[in-house]
Design a protein around this motif. Sequence first.
Motif, PDB file in Angstrom:
ATOM      1  N   ALA A 425       5.754  -8.650 -22.588  1.00 18.92           N
ATOM      2  CA  ALA A 425       4.306  -8.453 -21.806  1.00 18.92           C
ATOM      3  C   ALA A 425       3.420  -8.194 -23.058  1.00 18.92           C
ATOM      4  O   ALA A 425       2.311  -9.400 -23.392  1.00 18.92           O
ATOM      5  N   GLU A 426       4.415  -7.471 -24.205  1.00 21.01           N
ATOM      6  CA  GLU A 426       2.811  -7.351 -25.857  1.00 21.01           C
ATOM      7  C   GLU A 426       3.011  -8.593 -26.302  1.00 21.01           C
ATOM      8  O   GLU A 426       2.318  -9.090 -27.138  1.00 21.01           O
ATOM      9  N   MET A 427       4.308  -9.654 -25.741  1.00 16.70           N
ATOM     10  CA  MET A 427       4.277 -10.712 -26.720  1.00 16.70           C
ATOM     11  C   MET A 427       3.073 -11.942 -26.244  1.00 16.70           C
ATOM     12  O   MET A 427       2.900 -12.639 -26.868  1.00 16.70           O
ATOM     13  N   ASP A 428       3.927 -11.607 -24.786  1.00 19.04           N
ATOM     14  CA  ASP A 428       2.153 -12.725 -24.291  1.00 19.04           C
ATOM     15  C   ASP A 428       0.798 -11.910 -25.043  1.00 19.04           C
ATOM     16  O   ASP A 428      -0.340 -13.261 -25.461  1.00 19.04           O
ATOM     17  N   VAL A 429       0.972 -10.744 -25.395  1.00 16.39           N
ATOM     18  CA  VAL A 429      -0.229 -10.649 -26.026  1.00 16.39           C
ATOM     19  C   VAL A 429      -0.608 -11.196 -27.581  1.00 16.39           C
ATOM     20  O   VAL A 429      -1.689 -12.072 -27.540  1.00 16.39           O
ATOM     21  N   VAL A 430       0.230 -10.468 -27.671  1.00 15.82           N
ATOM     22  CA  VAL A 430       0.231 -10.949 -29.953  1.00 15.82           C
ATOM     23  C   VAL A 430      -0.089 -12.787 -29.273  1.00 15.82           C
ATOM     24  O   VAL A 430      -0.811 -12.805 -30.264  1.00 15.82           O
ATOM     25  N   LEU A 431       0.603 -13.571 -28.745  1.00 18.07           N
ATOM     26  CA  LEU A 431       0.454 -15.116 -29.261  1.00 18.07           C
ATOM     27  C   LEU A 431      -0.459 -15.489 -28.637  1.00 18.07           C
ATOM     28  O   LEU A 431      -0.872 -16.400 -28.943  1.00 18.07           O
ATOM     29  N   ASN A 432      -0.954 -14.770 -27.396  1.00 17.65           N
ATOM     30  CA  ASN A 432      -2.419 -15.516 -26.697  1.00 17.65           C
ATOM     31  C   ASN A 432      -4.196 -14.580 -26.958  1.00 17.65           C
ATOM     32  O   ASN A 432      -4.409 -15.043 -26.600  1.00 17.65           O
ATOM     33  N   GLN A 433      -3.766 -13.632 -27.889  1.00 19.07           N
ATOM     34  CA  GLN A 433      -5.137 -13.361 -28.436  1.00 19.07           C
ATOM     35  C   GLN A 433      -6.557 -14.293 -29.491  1.00 19.07           C
ATOM     36  O   GLN A 433      -5.486 -14.872 -29.864  1.00 19.07           O
TER      37      GLN A 433
END
Length: 433
Positions: A425-433
């Motif tokens: 979930a955190e990775m999704d936020v970082v990669l799509n910011q």
Amino acid sequence: MFSRKRVLGAAAVAAGAALVLAGCAGGGGDAPEGEPTFNPDEEVTLDLAFWGNDVRAELYNEVIAAFNEEYPNITVNSSFLAFPEFWEKRQTEAAGGNLPDVMQFDYSYLRQYSENELLLDLDPYIGGIIESDPLPQNILDIGVVNDTTYAIPTSTNAWGMYTNPVLLEQAGVEEFGGGTWEDYTEWMGEVTDASGGAFWGGSDFTGRIQNFELQLRAEGSDLFSDEGEPGFDEERLAEFWESGQDIRDGIGVPQQRVEEVAPLSPFDTALTASELTWDNFGSGYLGNLGEGYTELGLVAPPITEEGAKDLYLKPSMLHAISANTDHPEAAATLVNFLINSPQSGEIFGTNRGIPASETALEAAELDPLSQQIADYEASIADRLGDAPPVPIIGYGTLEEKFRQLGTELNFGTVTVEDAVTQFFAEMDVVLNQ
């Protein structure tokens, strides 16, 4: 006697090629046709920024004085801050378009600054103003983002395992002799059992994203591609975290003890007999361990797959030039001196890490620990592969999330399944910011 040529040659062979100099396509070490040249008679002023302390500042002053003996018409105004404040100021300067001409640079910020067009393309200067002969291709490649060189490493380090010879002698257990991650876990258990509760064999290695990276590299993947795509899925991350269960069940140091000695590590405080980390941490460990400690063990990390090129050289720091500099040729001349000159090697020694440049390293006086680190990097030459893609923007956030979840796993406040869900979930936020 330590030979830098031996290290560079071995590292380059391990990377899959002999020493290939940047600029070979332009005719060996000669400057490419049309390359900018610096007029030494031009009066120029450059701003140089670095992080460090008063000791490092004095070393920079000495190197700048030596630089001015060769280039008296270049005035260098230097400034320094502690690491966090250094990057806070750079962020402010970047927003205003007034970064210093030359900057000491950290690998984790390289993609962010280069992709925002804040750094100068150094390729026109490599092989000419910036000498490439002392720097093998695998070192120069470290500063490449999207096929363009934006920074030059001053020094290198590699992932390794420090061990505590005093504790191992007390436990009556031999140094870790190499092997798989399972072998390492078993060795840790022997140390823990033999200590009688006084200390532990090590910490849960699944709490460090770098150990996960090593295993992925052995399998032919990276943590993240140049495009920011992860090289693993939920199942692979779960497998990694599950592999640390025996360590969390009593082999490794309890998380509560880890918290009690923070911000020092369990290895710093003689609670553990081993620690997987970057090889340039040795001097800090010796200083924190204090009286009775004159040396440490330094061996290669466990092996995931025999013959894999899972290790790589990482820059301790780099030098970069602002894209907005008014004097790119003079700035490149200063960068070359700071990295390649014998004077820089003699003056800095290993203050910035083991020098990446052959000419600088040959002039540096290595203390016993630095010599040990240099020898270690030579010993792992057959495991050294190409450096991974430059860290994605936001990598630091993910590294910290990985560490936090490792802590929770050790406290037993989260399951592996929930930890994987949270990380993705955190990775999704970082990669799509």
